[in-house]
Scaffold this motif. Structure first.
Motif, PDB file in Angstrom:
ATOM      1  N   LEU A  60      53.014 101.112 -37.590  1.00 18.96           N
ATOM      2  CA  LEU A  60      53.987 100.198 -36.974  1.00 18.96           C
ATOM      3  C   LEU A  60      53.770 100.128 -35.465  1.00 18.96           C
ATOM      4  N   ARG A  61      53.416 101.263 -34.863  1.00 16.93           N
ATOM      5  CA  ARG A  61      53.093 101.248 -33.415  1.00 16.93           C
ATOM      6  C   ARG A  61      51.898 100.329 -33.169  1.00 16.93           C
ATOM      7  N   LEU A  62      50.929 100.406 -34.086  1.00 13.63           N
ATOM      8  CA  LEU A  62      49.739  99.562 -33.957  1.00 13.63           C
ATOM      9  C   LEU A  62      50.124  98.078 -34.063  1.00 13.63           C
ATOM     10  N   LEU A  63      50.995  97.753 -35.020  1.00 17.62           N
ATOM     11  CA  LEU A  63      51.416  96.360 -35.178  1.00 17.62           C
ATOM     12  C   LEU A  63      52.135  95.856 -33.922  1.00 17.62           C
ATOM     13  N   VAL A  64      52.958  96.730 -33.327  1.00 15.73           N
ATOM     14  CA  VAL A  64      53.670  96.341 -32.097  1.00 15.73           C
ATOM     15  C   VAL A  64      52.649  96.062 -30.992  1.00 15.73           C
ATOM     16  N   SER A  65      51.579  96.889 -30.934  1.00 13.53           N
ATOM     17  CA  SER A  65      50.567  96.678 -29.889  1.00 13.53           C
ATOM     18  C   SER A  65      49.822  95.352 -30.109  1.00 13.53           C
ATOM     19  N   LEU A  66      49.904  94.812 -31.332  1.00  9.80           N
ATOM     20  CA  LEU A  66      49.244  93.528 -31.621  1.00  9.80           C
ATOM     21  C   LEU A  66      50.201  92.341 -31.441  1.00  9.80           C
ATOM     22  N   GLY A  67      51.470  92.641 -31.125  1.00  9.39           N
ATOM     23  CA  GLY A  67      52.423  91.558 -30.837  1.00  9.39           C
ATOM     24  C   GLY A  67      53.532  91.399 -31.867  1.00  9.39           C
ATOM     25  N   LEU A  68      53.536  92.215 -32.936  1.00  8.84           N
ATOM     26  CA  LEU A  68      54.570  92.063 -33.972  1.00  8.84           C
ATOM     27  C   LEU A  68      55.821  92.885 -33.623  1.00  8.84           C
ATOM     28  N   SER A  69      56.905  92.618 -34.321  1.00 10.50           N
ATOM     29  CA  SER A  69      58.100  93.439 -34.134  1.00 10.50           C
ATOM     30  C   SER A  69      58.630  93.840 -35.512  1.00 10.50           C
ATOM     31  N   TRP A  70      59.426  94.891 -35.556  1.00  9.02           N
ATOM     32  CA  TRP A  70      59.940  95.363 -36.854  1.00  9.02           C
ATOM     33  C   TRP A  70      61.281  96.020 -36.669  1.00  9.02           C
ATOM     34  N   GLU A  71      62.017  96.121 -37.783  1.00  6.04           N
ATOM     35  CA  GLU A  71      63.243  96.914 -37.750  1.00  6.04           C
ATOM     36  C   GLU A  71      63.433  97.566 -39.110  1.00  6.04           C
ATOM     37  N   LYS A  98      61.764  95.440 -42.108  1.00  5.67           N
ATOM     38  CA  LYS A  98      61.536  94.012 -41.885  1.00  5.67           C
ATOM     39  C   LYS A  98      60.514  93.901 -40.770  1.00  5.67           C
ATOM     40  N   ILE A  99      59.426  93.176 -41.043  1.00 11.68           N
ATOM     41  CA  ILE A  99      58.370  93.031 -40.043  1.00 11.68           C
ATOM     42  C   ILE A  99      58.190  91.544 -39.761  1.00 11.68           C
ATOM     43  N   ASP A 100      58.256  91.199 -38.479  1.00 16.37           N
ATOM     44  CA  ASP A 100      58.074  89.799 -38.112  1.00 16.37           C
ATOM     45  C   ASP A 100      56.616  89.581 -37.696  1.00 16.37           C
ATOM     46  N   GLY A 101      55.912  88.815 -38.510  1.00 14.99           N
ATOM     47  CA  GLY A 101      54.480  88.584 -38.266  1.00 14.99           C
ATOM     48  C   GLY A 101      54.213  87.439 -37.306  1.00 14.99           C
ATOM     49  N   THR A 102      55.277  86.849 -36.739  1.00 12.85           N
ATOM     50  CA  THR A 102      55.113  85.632 -35.940  1.00 12.85           C
ATOM     51  C   THR A 102      54.351  85.849 -34.630  1.00 12.85           C
ATOM     52  N   GLY A 103      54.650  86.980 -33.957  1.00 16.01           N
ATOM     53  CA  GLY A 103      54.162  87.112 -32.572  1.00 16.01           C
ATOM     54  C   GLY A 103      52.729  87.580 -32.413  1.00 16.01           C
ATOM     55  N   LEU A 104      51.930  87.601 -33.484  1.00 16.14           N
ATOM     56  CA  LEU A 104      50.567  88.143 -33.378  1.00 16.14           C
ATOM     57  C   LEU A 104      49.818  87.489 -32.222  1.00 16.14           C
ATOM     58  N   SER A 105      49.375  88.328 -31.249  1.00 17.22           N
ATOM     59  CA  SER A 105      48.761  87.737 -30.065  1.00 17.22           C
ATOM     60  C   SER A 105      47.549  88.526 -29.603  1.00 17.22           C
ATOM     61  N   GLY A 107      40.739  93.322 -41.643  1.00 20.86           N
ATOM     62  CA  GLY A 107      40.721  92.146 -42.520  1.00 20.86           C
ATOM     63  C   GLY A 107      41.766  91.107 -42.116  1.00 20.86           C
ATOM     64  N   PRO A 108      43.045  91.528 -41.979  1.00 14.50           N
ATOM     65  CA  PRO A 108      44.073  90.557 -41.594  1.00 14.50           C
ATOM     66  C   PRO A 108      43.821  89.917 -40.218  1.00 14.50           C
ATOM     67  N   LEU A 109      43.332  90.697 -39.244  1.00 16.16           N
ATOM     68  CA  LEU A 109      43.096  90.107 -37.910  1.00 16.16           C
ATOM     69  C   LEU A 109      41.993  89.051 -37.989  1.00 16.16           C
ATOM     70  N   LEU A 110      40.936  89.361 -38.747  1.00  9.97           N
ATOM     71  CA  LEU A 110      39.844  88.384 -38.887  1.00  9.97           C
ATOM     72  C   LEU A 110      40.344  87.121 -39.576  1.00  9.97           C
ATOM     73  N   ALA A 111      41.193  87.314 -40.587  1.00  6.81           N
ATOM     74  CA  ALA A 111      41.678  86.168 -41.350  1.00  6.81           C
ATOM     75  C   ALA A 111      42.555  85.276 -40.479  1.00  6.81           C
ATOM     76  N   ARG A 112      43.351  85.895 -39.629  1.00  5.10           N
ATOM     77  CA  ARG A 112      44.332  85.084 -38.891  1.00  5.10           C
ATOM     78  C   ARG A 112      43.813  84.632 -37.526  1.00  5.10           C
ATOM     79  N   LEU A 113      43.008  85.498 -36.864  1.00  3.79           N
ATOM     80  CA  LEU A 113      42.582  85.150 -35.505  1.00  3.79           C
ATOM     81  C   LEU A 113      41.079  84.901 -35.384  1.00  3.79           C
ATOM     82  N   GLY A 114      40.312  85.253 -36.416  1.00  2.80           N
ATOM     83  CA  GLY A 114      38.860  85.085 -36.352  1.00  2.80           C
ATOM     84  C   GLY A 114      38.194  86.124 -35.471  1.00  2.80           C
ATOM     85  N   ARG A 115      38.952  87.135 -35.049  1.00  6.85           N
ATOM     86  CA  ARG A 115      38.399  88.151 -34.161  1.00  6.85           C
ATOM     87  C   ARG A 115      39.131  89.466 -34.413  1.00  6.85           C
ATOM     88  N   ALA A 116      38.402  90.545 -34.408  1.00 11.11           N
ATOM     89  CA  ALA A 116      39.051  91.855 -34.501  1.00 11.11           C
ATOM     90  C   ALA A 116      38.195  92.862 -33.780  1.00 11.11           C
TER      91      ALA A 116
END
Ligand code: EPU
Length: 422
Positions: A54-65, A72-79, A99-108
């Motif tokens: 979850l810390r890793l996801l936050v560092s990628l721009g996501l938020s959770w509670e 609940k994880i909000d995948g909207t803010g991926l940046s 895998g997910p970063l490549l699929a969504r951003l084309g870069r990982a």
């Protein structure tokens, strides 16, 4: 740092409730990177490893509670597409974001995890798979730098050895690729079935669940979804062996015995009484007669799980006879042997084979022990519960990576166990 103190030699009675599986929670949490919107996951264990991802996801721009075991994880803010060394070095399953970063951003750009206490654990299968989908992967300055212009395309991927996180990474990437991907010799662990269930509820098109051949028809986009983490089969097996080793009569609730086919057969052969229902297990062990020695060979699912090898060795060290334990998955997964020997176990290692000469009617004796990984630590807990006297297991942060509330759960079974500062 804290240690776990166990006053051994007490039989275990009552009930213990199993948490959601660590190794299912990690890929399902990573899958929330695949789509914007709020994903809801139920039965998520609160562990050091789930907090790390979850810390890793936050560092990628996501938020959770988190509310109780619902996340609940909000995948909207991926940046951001970069997973730093600081996070990946504490948990190699961080590679699941590739895998997910490549699929969504084309870069990982993800730090290479490096070796760990149980073996070298390369990720070459993951990278080879991404390359089949059109991704170029470079390794520079300790990082995997993977990129593709536009969308990945479908491809055929064959794994020389079924890899659990490799299969998961590829399924996630292929779900958003253009065209069809076939994964041959895919891993079949139940946690992969749980991930497929989540991806399908997000709109993915995947055939072959629970088989070694998966066909993924890529879709244009996925949506946020709701899912339930499957019960932890490794935690279930660990408690079953703890009750078997210490003796007693207890029920393990909220588990899925059908996910433990090999272990339950092996436990029955030792003489432990195993009664399996749909979502519970009753384990009875008299420990009047020594357990029978039984051999195991670790294999990909549905074979005997490597994550339950160390605990079985603890159990076998008090059996009557010779048990041969063959570890075929990881090259360095006998780190618990030296510690079990300090408790009086009689074990010899020859390469990937451990020969355990059971103590017959005699018992292990409590000692100060230390382990270098999660499952090795839990084998020392199994041994400590059965042993005569006090056992102190150092560095319990290993246990906290994968066992939710172990002290509370063992205390509920009547064990005398507590945490203490080292
Ligand atoms: N392998 C390669 N190259 C790769 C990937 C794997 O050679 O690119 C080899 C490994 O070195 C190993 C075998 O293939 O010999 C299988 O490894 P796998 O990839 O399946 O392991 P993993 O995905 O890294 C997961 C679990 C482990 C569990 C193993 C085996 C997660 C997060 N981790 O690891 O869990 O031991 O599968 O079942 O799912 C644990 O929970 O304590 C733990 C270590």
């Amino acid at each position: 740092m804290e240690k776990l103190v166990i006053e051994g030699g007490r039989k275990l009675f009552g009930e213990v409730t199993i948490s959601g599986a660590k190794n299912a929670a990690l890929p399902l949490i990573a899958a929330s990177l695949l789509a914007p919107g709020v994903h809801t996951l139920h039965n998520v264990p609160d562990l050091r490893d789930t907090r790390t991802i979850l810390r890793l996801l936050v560092s990628l721009g996501l938020s959770w509670e988190r509310t109780g075991s619902t996340l609940k994880i909000d995948g909207t803010g991926l940046s951001c597409s970069e997973a730093s060394y600081d996070l990946v070095k504490t948990m190699r399953a961080s590679v699941l974001v590739l895998g997910p970063l490549l699929a969504r951003l084309g870069r990982a750009k993800v730090s290479l995890p490096g070796g760990c206490a149980i073996g070298a654990r390369p990720i070459n299968f993951h990278l080879m798979g991404f390359e089949q989908l059109g991704v170029s992967c470079d390794i520079k300055h300790g990082y995997v730098d993977a990129r593709i212009d536009g969308r990945m395309h479908g491809g055929t991927v064959y794994f020389d050895v079924p890899s659990v996180t490799g299969t998961e990474n590829l399924i996630m990437a292929a779900s958003l690729a253009k065209g069809t991907t076939v994964i041959k010799n895919a891993a079949r662990e139940p946690e992969i079935g749980n991930l497929i269930e989540m991806l399908v509820s997000m709109g993915a098109d995947i055939e072959g669940r629970d088989s070694s051949r998966l066909t993924i028809h890529g879709v244009e986009q996925l949506q946020a979804a709701e899912n339930h983490i499957t019960p932890d089969r490794i935690e279930t097996g660990t408690y079953a062996m703890a009750i078997g080793a210490a003796g007693g009569d207890a029920v393990i609730r909220s588990c899925n015995p059908s996910h433990l086919p090999s272990l339950l057969d092996k436990l029955r052969l030792t003489g432990i009484d195993v009664e399996a229902a749909e979502d519970s297990l009753r384990i009875r062990s008299s420990n009047k007669n020594p357990l029978q020695a039984v051999d195991i060979t670790t294999m990909p699912y549905p074979g005997y799980p490597t994550d339950l090898q160390a605990q079985f060795m603890a159990l076998m060290s008090m059996s009557s006879g010779l048990s041969v334990i063959h570890e075929t998955i990881f090259e360095n997964r006998f780190m618990h042997v030296a510690e079990l020997k300090r408790m009086g176990a009689n074990i010899n290692i020859d390469g990937r084979i451990a020969m355990v000469k059971g103590l017959g009617g005699k018992v292990l004796t409590g000692a100060q022990v230390m382990a270098t990984d999660l499952r090795a630590s839990s084998s020392l807990v199994v041994a400590g519960l059965a042993a005569k006297g006090r056992t102190e297991v150092s560095r319990i942060y290993h246990l906290e990576r994968g066992y939710e509330n172990m002290v509370g759960k063992l205390t509920g079974l009547g064990a005398v166990v507590w945490k203490e500062d080292e």
